[in-house]
Enzyme design. Structure first.
Site: not given
Ligand SMILES: NC(=O)c1ccc[n+]([C@@H]2O[C@H](COP(=O)([O-])OP(=O)(O)OC[C@H]3O[C@@H](n4cnc5c(N)ncnc54)[C@H](OP(=O)(O)O)[C@@H]3O)[C@@H](O)[C@H]2O)c1
Length: 240
Positions: A79, A146, A150, A179, A181
């Site tokens: 994730n 990005y 993906k 989402v 976030t």
């Molecule tokens: N949000 C959206 O709209 C959306 C849409 C499509 C896809 N996604 C995908 O969903 C997934 C989760 O996204 P999110 O929106 O929840 O992102 P987020 O809120 O930025 O959270 C990202 C998570 O990944 C960890 N992380 C980031 N860089 C890291 C690194 N270098 N090493 C280890 N851990 C790392 C962060 O923890 P730390 O900071 O503690 O490392 C955090 O727990 C991602 O793959 C994203 O591409 C999100």
């Protein structure tokens, strides 16, 4: 049912909501990897602090992530992800390109491979869920890094599913929708010169059109609990 979950990116956003969903299960054991830790005391949770974009560090620590246990279900959810530098080609940085490809594509490939080595011969259900994005299949100016990372992960998931069927694995590449976030908040801070779709993304937040991480986590939980309802590798939570 005894379940082992290995989850990356568990400290924030979608990953945190996935963690909460699974930790409420009886018989669950979770190994969670992010750069930081939640430091919550939970007997079923092992947190490992690691920068997944540091591939040497990842490789050196691999054995720690895959406990030798016999359970009914082995799950890997890749994730952790980053939007990358939101800039067009011609304005990117070599280090930024490497970082996003390492985190979004190469670390999930390495973890998937190691997961199969660790549990390939085990009986029981084996599920790999790679968190993808609609951007894997749709070009968006400013998101070259990005989208590519993906798209690569989606194709890797399809190949892995073909190869691993006979060992009893299911592999999914799952788009979570848009989402609410920190990643979305980072996207909204992009420069419109570098990201022409900025207004649209600002509008998603302003108009309350972002999905809550908890809603998406519940759908991911459903998919993992009922893989037999999902034939294709590529899935989108907006379709179920
Ligand atoms: N949000 C959206 O709209 C959306 C849409 C499509 C896809 N996604 C995908 O969903 C997934 C989760 O996204 P999110 O929106 O929840 O992102 P987020 O809120 O930025 O959270 C990202 C998570 O990944 C960890 N992380 C980031 N860089 C890291 C690194 N270098 N090493 C280890 N851990 C790392 C962060 O923890 P730390 O900071 O503690 O490392 C955090 O727990 C991602 O793959 C994203 O591409 C999100």
């Amino acid at each position: 049912m005894k379940t082992l979950l290995i989850l990356t990116g568990h400290t924030k956003g979608l990953g945190h909501a996935i963690l909460d969903q699974f930790l409420s299960l009886e018989g669950i054991q979770v190994v969670a990897l992010s750069r930081s830790s939640l430091e919550i005391a939970h007997s079923n949770l092992t947190e490992i602090a690691l920068d997944l974009s540091d591939l040497n560090g990842l490789e050196a620590n691999l054995p720690k992530f895959f406990p030798k246990v016999q359970v009914d279900r082995y799950i890997l959810i890749n994730n952790a992800g980053w939007i990358g530098e939101v800039k067009p080609v011609g304005k990117l940085n070599p280090k930024g390109i490497q970082r996003v490809m390492n985190l979004n594509l190469l670390a999930p490939m390495i973890l998937t491979d190691a997961f199969v080595k660790a549990y390939g011969q085990q009986k029981g259900q084996k599920i790999i869920c790679n968190i993808s994005s609609g951007a894997a299949h749709k070009p968006l100016p400013g998101w070259g890094e990005y989208c590519s990372s993906k798209a690569g992960l989606a194709m890797f998931s399809k190949v892995a599913n073909e190869e691993l069927k006979s060992l009893g694995f299911r592999v999914f590449s799952l788009a979570p929708g848009i989402v609410d976030t920190e990643m979305q908040s980072e996207i909204r801070q992009a420069d419109v010169q570098n990201f022409p779709a900025l207004d649209r993304f600002v509008g998603y937040k302003r108009d309350g059109r972002l999905t809550l991480p908890e809603e998406v986590a519940a759908k991911i939980f459903y998919l993992i609990s009922h893989p037999e309802h999902f034939e294709e590798v590529v899935q989108d939570v907006r379709d179920f």
